[in-house]
Design a protein around this motif. Structure first.
Motif, PDB file in Angstrom:
ATOM      1  N   THR A 121     -38.237  40.454  19.642  1.00  0.00           N
ATOM      2  CA  THR A 121     -38.344  41.678  18.859  1.00  0.00           C
ATOM      3  C   THR A 121     -38.518  42.837  19.834  1.00  0.00           C
ATOM      4  N   ALA A 122     -37.947  43.993  19.485  1.00  0.00           N
ATOM      5  CA  ALA A 122     -38.035  45.164  20.357  1.00  0.00           C
ATOM      6  C   ALA A 122     -37.773  46.418  19.541  1.00  0.00           C
ATOM      7  N   SER A 123     -38.131  47.549  20.108  1.00  0.00           N
ATOM      8  CA  SER A 123     -37.869  48.851  19.496  1.00  0.00           C
ATOM      9  C   SER A 123     -36.772  49.553  20.288  1.00  0.00           C
ATOM     10  N   ILE A 124     -35.725  50.003  19.577  1.00  0.00           N
ATOM     11  CA  ILE A 124     -34.619  50.726  20.202  1.00  0.00           C
ATOM     12  C   ILE A 124     -34.282  51.920  19.317  1.00  0.00           C
ATOM     13  N   GLN A 125     -34.387  53.124  19.866  1.00  0.00           N
ATOM     14  CA  GLN A 125     -34.082  54.349  19.130  1.00  0.00           C
ATOM     15  C   GLN A 125     -34.876  54.465  17.822  1.00  0.00           C
ATOM     16  N   GLY A 126     -36.072  53.913  17.822  1.00  0.00           N
ATOM     17  CA  GLY A 126     -36.910  53.977  16.634  1.00  0.00           C
ATOM     18  C   GLY A 126     -36.680  52.865  15.628  1.00  0.00           C
ATOM     19  N   TYR A 127     -35.712  51.996  15.897  1.00  0.00           N
ATOM     20  CA  TYR A 127     -35.438  50.852  15.021  1.00  0.00           C
ATOM     21  C   TYR A 127     -36.091  49.597  15.597  1.00  0.00           C
ATOM     22  N   ASN A 128     -36.566  48.731  14.710  1.00  0.00           N
ATOM     23  CA  ASN A 128     -37.172  47.463  15.117  1.00  0.00           C
ATOM     24  C   ASN A 128     -36.103  46.369  15.062  1.00  0.00           C
ATOM     25  N   ILE A 129     -35.746  45.853  16.225  1.00  0.00           N
ATOM     26  CA  ILE A 129     -34.607  44.954  16.383  1.00  0.00           C
ATOM     27  C   ILE A 129     -35.093  43.530  16.641  1.00  0.00           C
ATOM     28  N   VAL A 130     -34.436  42.559  15.985  1.00  0.00           N
ATOM     29  CA  VAL A 130     -34.731  41.146  16.219  1.00  0.00           C
ATOM     30  C   VAL A 130     -33.433  40.417  16.533  1.00  0.00           C
ATOM     31  N   SER A 131     -33.445  39.649  17.617  1.00  0.00           N
ATOM     32  CA  SER A 131     -32.373  38.684  17.902  1.00  0.00           C
ATOM     33  C   SER A 131     -32.985  37.298  17.807  1.00  0.00           C
ATOM     34  N   VAL A 132     -32.454  36.471  16.902  1.00  0.00           N
ATOM     35  CA  VAL A 132     -33.059  35.175  16.622  1.00  0.00           C
ATOM     36  C   VAL A 132     -32.005  34.077  16.605  1.00  0.00           C
ATOM     37  N   HIS A 133     -32.413  32.889  16.989  1.00  0.00           N
ATOM     38  CA  HIS A 133     -31.566  31.696  16.896  1.00  0.00           C
ATOM     39  C   HIS A 133     -32.441  30.565  16.375  1.00  0.00           C
ATOM     40  N   LEU A 134     -32.218  30.179  15.120  1.00  0.00           N
ATOM     41  CA  LEU A 134     -32.973  29.081  14.529  1.00  0.00           C
ATOM     42  C   LEU A 134     -32.348  27.745  14.902  1.00  0.00           C
ATOM     43  N   THR A 135     -33.144  26.707  14.814  1.00  0.00           N
ATOM     44  CA  THR A 135     -32.672  25.381  15.193  1.00  0.00           C
ATOM     45  C   THR A 135     -31.487  24.940  14.330  1.00  0.00           C
ATOM     46  N   PRO A 136     -30.496  24.279  14.949  1.00  0.00           N
ATOM     47  CA  PRO A 136     -29.366  23.759  14.172  1.00  0.00           C
ATOM     48  C   PRO A 136     -29.625  22.372  13.599  1.00  0.00           C
ATOM     49  N   PHE A 137     -30.782  21.824  13.863  1.00  0.00           N
ATOM     50  CA  PHE A 137     -31.028  20.423  13.530  1.00  0.00           C
ATOM     51  C   PHE A 137     -31.757  20.267  12.196  1.00  0.00           C
ATOM     52  N   ASP A 138     -32.982  19.820  12.212  1.00  0.00           N
ATOM     53  CA  ASP A 138     -33.690  19.440  10.985  1.00  0.00           C
ATOM     54  C   ASP A 138     -34.080  20.664  10.151  1.00  0.00           C
ATOM     55  N   TYR A 139     -33.799  20.585   8.831  1.00  0.00           N
ATOM     56  CA  TYR A 139     -34.092  21.718   7.959  1.00  0.00           C
ATOM     57  C   TYR A 139     -35.594  21.981   7.867  1.00  0.00           C
ATOM     58  N   ARG A 140     -36.416  20.952   8.084  1.00  0.00           N
ATOM     59  CA  ARG A 140     -37.862  21.126   8.010  1.00  0.00           C
ATOM     60  C   ARG A 140     -38.371  21.972   9.181  1.00  0.00           C
ATOM     61  N   LYS A 141     -37.799  21.779  10.363  1.00  0.00           N
ATOM     62  CA  LYS A 141     -38.163  22.605  11.510  1.00  0.00           C
ATOM     63  C   LYS A 141     -37.706  24.044  11.308  1.00  0.00           C
TER      64      LYS A 141
END
Length: 289
Positions: A121-141
């Motif tokens: 998470t970061a702030s850029i030009q006043g916007y709160n930006i998130v780059s995320v990669h969730l696990t491709p494996f178990d839906y519970r994780k």
């Protein structure tokens, strides 16, 4: 006298317009899973990738699978396409996320604990930006990971101007009609049989809970907002099967907090000769007015 006063007031107002607009800058962002560090662009310096980014000209780029990059090498690559700032989640991991930007990247928080791949998470030009990669494996994780991300955002002092994007590795309930033919369930069943005890299905059904939690937290899916019909992000042409039809899906998303809806200008999946061939995901573009 009244006419002269009106003219003076008008001149004062228009002289302040640049400052007023500067307070709420426009923004053009792209999220892109670049397939193990854009390994299909084999030339030194990734010239095809650099040329494509220059053409698209995003202000902010959220990347997933930034494989085999260091902080220094990511900065060097980003400079080639006009981004003076870059942040890598972690060095030495196979699938880290990253953010690059034309503008300073402030208040950076990196989360990899309790995550298979992590988020920034970061702030850029006043916007709160998130780059995320969730696990491709178990839906519970994946359920645990989205709970962590949503809790992290909720704990921040500012709840406005959020843009959450990346590879969520899961399906949205708004696209459920695309999966009603049963082929996606059959694919998941085959995966579970091969990689037990990993579970891709929840009680034999497609799990939509991750995206439902994002919706419940007050975020809007910008691509669906602009294009209510199904638009795939997986698979690009190069990765479609040679025989039969592709089991397509949309697992790459950009979500925004509701206060940004009034500024929503456009959102689309980027399909062209480059994106057809250089990654197993299509990128998604989003613009604010």
């Amino acid at each position: 006298m009244n006419c002269k006063r009106s003219i003076i007031l008008a001149l004062i107002f228009f002289s302040h317009l640049p400052a007023l607009f500067a307070q709420q800058p426009s923004l053009r962002v792209i999220t892109y899973n670049i397939f193990e560090g854009m390994k299909l662009d084999t030339a030194a310096g990734k010239p095809s990738f650099v040329a494509w980014i220059k053409k698209m000209d995003p202000d902010v780029l959220a990347l997933q699978e930034v494989t085999n990059f260091t902080q220094a090498s990511l900065e060097k690559l980003a400079e080639q396409y006009g981004h003076r700032y870059a942040v890598l989640l972690i060095e030495g991991e196979k699938f880290p996320v990253a953010i690059t930007s034309k503008y300073p990247i402030l208040h950076v928080q990196k989360v990899s604990d309790n995550m298979d791949r992590g988020f920034i998470t970061a702030s850029i030009q006043g916007y709160n930006i998130v780059s995320v990669h969730l696990t491709p494996f178990d839906y519970r994780k994946r359920a645990q990971e989205i709970d962590l991300l949503m809790a992290h955002i909720k704990a921040q002092p500012v709840q406005q101007k959020w843009i959450v994007m990346g590879d969520f590795n899961t399906l949205s309930p708004v696209d459920s009609a695309n999966y009603s033919d049963g082929r996606m369930i059959a694919n998941y069943q085959a995966y579970e049989k091969k990689y037990a005890p990993i579970l891709k299905l929840a009680d034999g059904k497609i799990d939509y809970s991750v995206i439902e939690k994002v919706h419940k937290a007050g975020f809007t899916d910008v691509l669906h907002k602009m294009h209510p019909g199904f638009v795939k992000t997986v698979h690009p042409k190069r990765f479609e099967p040679k025989t039969g039809s592709d089991v397509s899906s949309r697992i790459d998303f950009i979500f925004i907090s509701k206060d940004l809806l009034k500024k929503l200008a456009t959102a689309r999946v980027l399909t062209d000769d480059f994106t057809d061939n250089y990654s197993d995901h299509y990128p998604v573009l989003f613009e604010l007015k």
